[in-house]
Design an enzyme around this catalytic site. Structure first.
Site, PDB file in Angstrom:
ATOM      1  N   ASN A  47      -9.785  -0.109  -0.346  1.00  0.00           N
ATOM      2  CA  ASN A  47      -8.323  -0.023  -0.326  1.00  0.00           C
ATOM      3  C   ASN A  47      -7.779  -0.628  -1.623  1.00  0.00           C
ATOM      4  OD1 ASN A  47      -5.600  -0.377   0.106  1.00  0.00           O
ATOM      5  ND2 ASN A  47      -5.804  -1.186   2.182  1.00  0.00           N
TER       6      ASN A  47
ATOM      7  N   CYS B 118       0.814  -1.226   0.000  1.00  0.00           N
ATOM      8  CA  CYS B 118       0.000   0.000   0.000  1.00  0.00           C
ATOM      9  C   CYS B 118       0.846   1.274   0.000  1.00  0.00           C
ATOM     10  CB  CYS B 118      -0.946   0.009   1.193  1.00  0.00           C
ATOM     11  SG  CYS B 118      -2.066  -1.388   1.190  1.00  0.00           S
TER      12      CYS B 118
ATOM     13  N   HIS C 194      -3.216   7.436   1.583  1.00  0.00           N
ATOM     14  CA  HIS C 194      -3.628   6.074   1.213  1.00  0.00           C
ATOM     15  C   HIS C 194      -4.985   5.815   1.872  1.00  0.00           C
ATOM     16  CE1 HIS C 194      -3.903   1.889   0.654  1.00  0.00           C
ATOM     17  NE2 HIS C 194      -3.617   1.571   1.901  1.00  0.00           N
TER      18      HIS C 194
END
Ligand code: UT7
Length: 320
Positions: free
Chosen positions: A277, A114, A247
């Protein structure tokens, strides 16, 4: 001459199919209210069976090139941040290079899950400043839904697919572009968020496993540190930051970082509610959304940050 990595354009792409929490709760012991309350997610996009990470990346990159007013042949470096490559090797970036019809320069992948886009931006920035390339495509693209265990409610509700891209150009005599980067890892967190397969260990791809509560705690603490570090590295005050482009793992984590920066919610780009996500794709997706919506304007200061499996985390500050 001192070179800066200036952002010329952004682009993004989301697969057509959107899956709501309600749809997921038909096959999983979960519910819309739990997912929204704990994460802020309402829906996520899922790639079609014949849509690969490289396909999403090429669509995002094409839009970024258009926005930058450059041709594919102007690009001499492609960095792809992904944890879901088309194949174990070669680097998916080379496939993107070929699909874009680029025959010069070089392309490679970066894996920092991520945090991949934050790492890729920092890497591109250093290559551009060294003069190793002039025009860079930096892409975050993922098909995270391919590595989900659809029977595990603790992870299946959290992830989605998508891609975002930016074009950076090395320019002198400018105060625009990437002002600085901070990158950190701590392998002590390796087993807290991982995929239980791999070429070397199981000869299979595996599925995501996460100790969510533990990762959450580390994310809030480490992102707080990263924000302090990046402000110091860039010699920028908290109050100078116009936008937080984080993020998009969890709205509660984003809110904690915004609070640390004393930024009101109107100065934070949120896309997690409709995208979930998307790992390395989430920051360039959010950046593209913020710019195309006319929220983020030329001259403004943007802080990007991410926390990931590894653990790997970091931040960048960009003057648009
Ligand atoms: O992008 C990389 C970085 N990743 C992250 O930053 C993710 C970090 N972690 C998180 O975002 C949060 O920890 C989660 C969203 C994953 C989970 O939220 P939480 O508030 O930490 O929940 P929890 O794991 O403590 O679980 C609370 C309860 C548990 O039940 P019990 O043990 O209290 O009875 C879980 O079994 O919620 C249950 N639960 C669910 N219930 C309904 C877990 N998943 C679900 C679900 N639907 N999907």
């Amino acid at each position: 001459m001192k070179l800066q990595s200036v952002l010329l354009g952004t682009g993004s792409y989301l697969p057509e199919r959107s899956v709501s929490n309600h749809e997921l709760s038909k096959s999983l012991d979960t519910n819309h209210d739990w997912i929204v309350e704990r994460t802020g997610i309402h829906s996520r996009h899922v790639a079609a069976d014949d849509e690969y990470t490289s396909d999403l990346a090429v669509k995002a990159a094409t839009r970024a090139l258009e926005a930058a007013n450059l041709k594919p042949s102007d690009i001499d470096m492609i960095i792809l941040a992904t944890s879901t490559p088309d194949n174990t090797f070669p680097a998916t970036a080379t496939r993107i290079q070929s699909k874009l019809g680029i025959t010069t320069g070089f392309a490679f992948d970066i894996a920092a899950v991520c945090s991949g886009f934050v790492f890729a931006l920092a890497t591109a920035d250093n290559y551009l400043k060294q003069g190793m390339a002039k025009n860079a495509l930096v892409i975050g693209a993922e098909t995270m839904t391919r590595i989900l265990d659809w029977e595990d409610r603790t992870t299946a509700v959290l992830f989605g697919d998508g891609a975002g891209a930016v074009v950076l150009q090395a320019q002198g005599n400018t105060d625009k572009g990437i002002l600085g980067n901070t990158l950190r890892t701590d392998g002590a967190g390796y087993d807290q968020l991982y995929v239980d397969g791999g070429a070397s260990s199981t000869q299979s791809t595996g599925v995501i496993k996460m100790n969510g509560r533990e990762v959450f705690k580390h994310a809030v603490t480490r992102l707080g540190e990263a924000v302090n570090d990046i402000l110091e590295i860039c010699n920028v005050e908290q109050s100078d930051i116009d936008w937080l482009v984080p993020h998009q793992a969890n709205k509660r984590i984003i809110d904690a970082t915004a609070k640390k920066l004393n930024l009101p919610d109107e100065r934070v780009i949120h896309t997690g509610h409709s995208q979930a996500n998307t790992s390395a794709a989430s920051i360039p997706l959010a950046l593209d959304y913020g710019i195309r919506e006319g929220k983020i304007k030329p001259g403004q200061l943007v802080l990007c940050e991410a926390f990931a499996g590894g653990y790997a985390w970091g931040a960048n500050i960009i003057r648009i």
